[in-house]
Design a protein around this motif. Structure first.
Motif, PDB file in Angstrom:
ATOM      1  N   LEU A  12      -5.002   1.362  15.269  1.00  0.00           N
ATOM      2  CA  LEU A  12      -5.323   0.286  16.196  1.00  0.00           C
ATOM      3  C   LEU A  12      -4.183   0.208  17.199  1.00  0.00           C
ATOM      4  CD1 LEU A  12      -6.617  -2.493  13.776  1.00  0.00           C
ATOM      5  CD2 LEU A  12      -7.959  -0.847  15.104  1.00  0.00           C
ATOM      6  N   LEU A  13      -4.511   0.218  18.481  1.00  0.00           N
ATOM      7  CA  LEU A  13      -3.522   0.107  19.538  1.00  0.00           C
ATOM      8  C   LEU A  13      -3.517  -1.341  20.016  1.00  0.00           C
ATOM      9  CD1 LEU A  13      -3.831   3.143  19.257  1.00  0.00           C
ATOM     10  CD2 LEU A  13      -3.623   3.331  21.718  1.00  0.00           C
ATOM     11  N   ILE A  14      -2.429  -2.025  19.758  1.00  0.00           N
ATOM     12  CA  ILE A  14      -2.315  -3.445  20.037  1.00  0.00           C
ATOM     13  C   ILE A  14      -1.757  -3.631  21.440  1.00  0.00           C
ATOM     14  CG2 ILE A  14      -1.311  -5.623  19.277  1.00  0.00           C
ATOM     15  CD1 ILE A  14      -0.942  -4.114  16.488  1.00  0.00           C
ATOM     16  N   LEU A  15      -2.599  -4.151  22.332  1.00  0.00           N
ATOM     17  CA  LEU A  15      -2.229  -4.354  23.736  1.00  0.00           C
ATOM     18  C   LEU A  15      -1.546  -5.700  23.922  1.00  0.00           C
ATOM     19  CD1 LEU A  15      -5.544  -3.356  25.552  1.00  0.00           C
ATOM     20  CD2 LEU A  15      -3.485  -1.979  25.342  1.00  0.00           C
ATOM     21  N   ASP A  16      -0.528  -5.715  24.746  1.00  0.00           N
ATOM     22  CA  ASP A  16       0.120  -6.961  25.125  1.00  0.00           C
ATOM     23  C   ASP A  16       0.492  -6.864  26.599  1.00  0.00           C
ATOM     24  OD1 ASP A  16       1.275  -9.502  24.924  1.00  0.00           O
ATOM     25  OD2 ASP A  16       3.234  -8.660  24.417  1.00  0.00           O
ATOM     26  N   PHE A  17       0.032  -7.821  27.370  1.00  0.00           N
ATOM     27  CA  PHE A  17       0.335  -7.862  28.797  1.00  0.00           C
ATOM     28  C   PHE A  17       1.075  -9.153  29.126  1.00  0.00           C
ATOM     29  CE2 PHE A  17      -3.672  -5.401  28.728  1.00  0.00           C
ATOM     30  CZ  PHE A  17      -3.251  -4.266  29.402  1.00  0.00           C
ATOM     31  N   ASN A  18       2.041  -9.062  30.016  1.00  0.00           N
ATOM     32  CA  ASN A  18       2.609 -10.243  30.670  1.00  0.00           C
ATOM     33  C   ASN A  18       2.168 -10.183  32.117  1.00  0.00           C
ATOM     34  OD1 ASN A  18       4.190 -11.813  28.775  1.00  0.00           O
ATOM     35  ND2 ASN A  18       5.492 -10.002  28.603  1.00  0.00           N
ATOM     36  N   VAL A  37       2.230  -1.531  24.271  1.00  0.00           N
ATOM     37  CA  VAL A  37       1.261  -1.117  23.258  1.00  0.00           C
ATOM     38  C   VAL A  37       2.032  -0.736  21.998  1.00  0.00           C
ATOM     39  CG1 VAL A  37      -0.597   0.491  22.666  1.00  0.00           C
ATOM     40  CG2 VAL A  37      -0.292  -0.221  25.050  1.00  0.00           C
ATOM     41  N   SER A  38       1.606  -1.325  20.884  1.00  0.00           N
ATOM     42  CA  SER A  38       2.132  -0.956  19.567  1.00  0.00           C
ATOM     43  C   SER A  38       1.001  -0.305  18.792  1.00  0.00           C
ATOM     44  CB  SER A  38       2.623  -2.190  18.814  1.00  0.00           C
ATOM     45  OG  SER A  38       3.692  -2.794  19.511  1.00  0.00           O
ATOM     46  N   VAL A  39       1.364   0.583  17.895  1.00  0.00           N
ATOM     47  CA  VAL A  39       0.367   1.322  17.122  1.00  0.00           C
ATOM     48  C   VAL A  39       0.422   0.868  15.665  1.00  0.00           C
ATOM     49  CG1 VAL A  39      -0.390   3.601  16.346  1.00  0.00           C
ATOM     50  CG2 VAL A  39       0.593   3.314  18.638  1.00  0.00           C
ATOM     51  N   LEU A  40      -0.739   0.455  15.159  1.00  0.00           N
ATOM     52  CA  LEU A  40      -0.885   0.119  13.747  1.00  0.00           C
ATOM     53  C   LEU A  40      -1.689   1.228  13.103  1.00  0.00           C
ATOM     54  CD1 LEU A  40      -0.719  -1.738  11.261  1.00  0.00           C
ATOM     55  CD2 LEU A  40      -2.766  -2.897  12.126  1.00  0.00           C
ATOM     56  N   ASN A  41      -1.042   1.976  12.201  1.00  0.00           N
ATOM     57  CA  ASN A  41      -1.725   3.027  11.464  1.00  0.00           C
ATOM     58  C   ASN A  41      -2.466   2.376  10.303  1.00  0.00           C
ATOM     59  OD1 ASN A  41      -1.894   4.986   9.111  1.00  0.00           O
ATOM     60  ND2 ASN A  41      -1.394   6.370  10.799  1.00  0.00           N
ATOM     61  N   ILE A  42      -3.787   2.440  10.338  1.00  0.00           N
ATOM     62  CA  ILE A  42      -4.630   1.765   9.361  1.00  0.00           C
ATOM     63  C   ILE A  42      -4.494   2.383   7.977  1.00  0.00           C
ATOM     64  CG2 ILE A  42      -7.032   1.266   8.721  1.00  0.00           C
ATOM     65  CD1 ILE A  42      -5.940  -0.447  10.996  1.00  0.00           C
ATOM     66  N   ARG A  43      -4.486   3.683   7.907  1.00  0.00           N
ATOM     67  CA  ARG A  43      -4.444   4.359   6.598  1.00  0.00           C
ATOM     68  C   ARG A  43      -3.143   4.092   5.855  1.00  0.00           C
ATOM     69  NH1 ARG A  43      -7.134   9.532   9.232  1.00  0.00           N
ATOM     70  NH2 ARG A  43      -9.279   8.782   9.183  1.00  0.00           N
ATOM     71  N   CYS A 111      -6.207  -6.938  20.873  1.00  0.00           N
ATOM     72  CA  CYS A 111      -5.254  -7.795  21.565  1.00  0.00           C
ATOM     73  C   CYS A 111      -5.298  -9.187  20.959  1.00  0.00           C
ATOM     74  CB  CYS A 111      -5.528  -7.831  23.065  1.00  0.00           C
ATOM     75  SG  CYS A 111      -7.223  -8.137  23.497  1.00  0.00           S
ATOM     76  N   GLU A 112      -4.340 -10.005  21.339  1.00  0.00           N
ATOM     77  CA  GLU A 112      -4.190 -11.300  20.676  1.00  0.00           C
ATOM     78  C   GLU A 112      -5.249 -12.321  21.052  1.00  0.00           C
ATOM     79  OE1 GLU A 112      -1.059 -14.046  22.531  1.00  0.00           O
ATOM     80  OE2 GLU A 112      -0.296 -12.042  22.948  1.00  0.00           O
ATOM     81  N   ASP A 113      -5.864 -12.186  22.210  1.00  0.00           N
ATOM     82  CA  ASP A 113      -6.879 -13.162  22.589  1.00  0.00           C
ATOM     83  C   ASP A 113      -7.870 -12.561  23.568  1.00  0.00           C
ATOM     84  OD1 ASP A 113      -5.636 -13.135  25.107  1.00  0.00           O
ATOM     85  OD2 ASP A 113      -4.465 -14.910  24.696  1.00  0.00           O
ATOM     86  N   HIS A 114      -8.966 -13.255  23.767  1.00  0.00           N
ATOM     87  CA  HIS A 114     -10.027 -12.737  24.645  1.00  0.00           C
ATOM     88  C   HIS A 114      -9.579 -12.654  26.101  1.00  0.00           C
ATOM     89  CE1 HIS A 114     -10.598 -17.025  25.358  1.00  0.00           C
ATOM     90  NE2 HIS A 114     -11.261 -16.694  26.434  1.00  0.00           N
ATOM     91  N   GLN A 115      -8.640 -13.504  26.515  1.00  0.00           N
ATOM     92  CA  GLN A 115      -8.187 -13.478  27.912  1.00  0.00           C
ATOM     93  C   GLN A 115      -7.516 -12.151  28.233  1.00  0.00           C
ATOM     94  OE1 GLN A 115      -5.703 -16.728  29.139  1.00  0.00           O
ATOM     95  NE2 GLN A 115      -5.209 -15.777  31.068  1.00  0.00           N
TER      96      GLN A 115
END
Length: 121
Positions: A12-18, A37-43, A111-115
């Motif tokens: 999962l690639l976790i997006l964060d924008f300012n 972008v941070s990477v969460l390895n699911i396995r 990402c953390e929210d729908h916005q």
């Protein structure tokens, strides 16, 4: 019976924008000033600290940060003055995806929210 959800993605690639902002101005045209972008390895159930993407972005509509924005994001004016514009950063991001072999259907963006996804990305 316990149901176990199995994520179909390897990462999962976790997006964060300012973005640019002004206090109490809800029609202010926002622009991305930082893309991370941070990477969460699911396995393996771990954050891949060796695979991160973080770039400042130089805004073009409102290139001067408001005091409120600098305070809220912690980003200083010099960081965005020396940054590339979004098209350049986007190309860098695509190159980063290729470099780390993130292939279609092997990852999903979160990402953390729908916005973040609907209004910014």
């Amino acid at each position: 019976m316990v149901s176990r959800y199995r994520c179909p993605f390897k990462n999962l690639l976790i997006l964060d924008f300012n973005t640019t902002c002004e206090e109490n101005n809800y029609v202010y045209p926002t622009e991305i000033i930082q893309m991370s972008v941070s990477v969460l390895n699911i396995r393996d159930k771990l954050i891949r600290e060796d695979q991160t993407f973080n770039r400042f972005v130089c805004p073009v509509i409102n290139p001067v940060l408001s005091e409120y924005c600098a305070r809220k994001t912690g980003i200083d004016q010099n960081s965005i003055n020396t940054a590339d514009t979004f098209p350049v950063v986007y190309d860098q991001f695509v190159a980063w995806l290729r470099e780390h072999n993130f292939q279609q259907k092997s990852f999903a963006f979160v990402c953390e929210d729908h916005q973040t996804i609907w209004l910014i990305a």
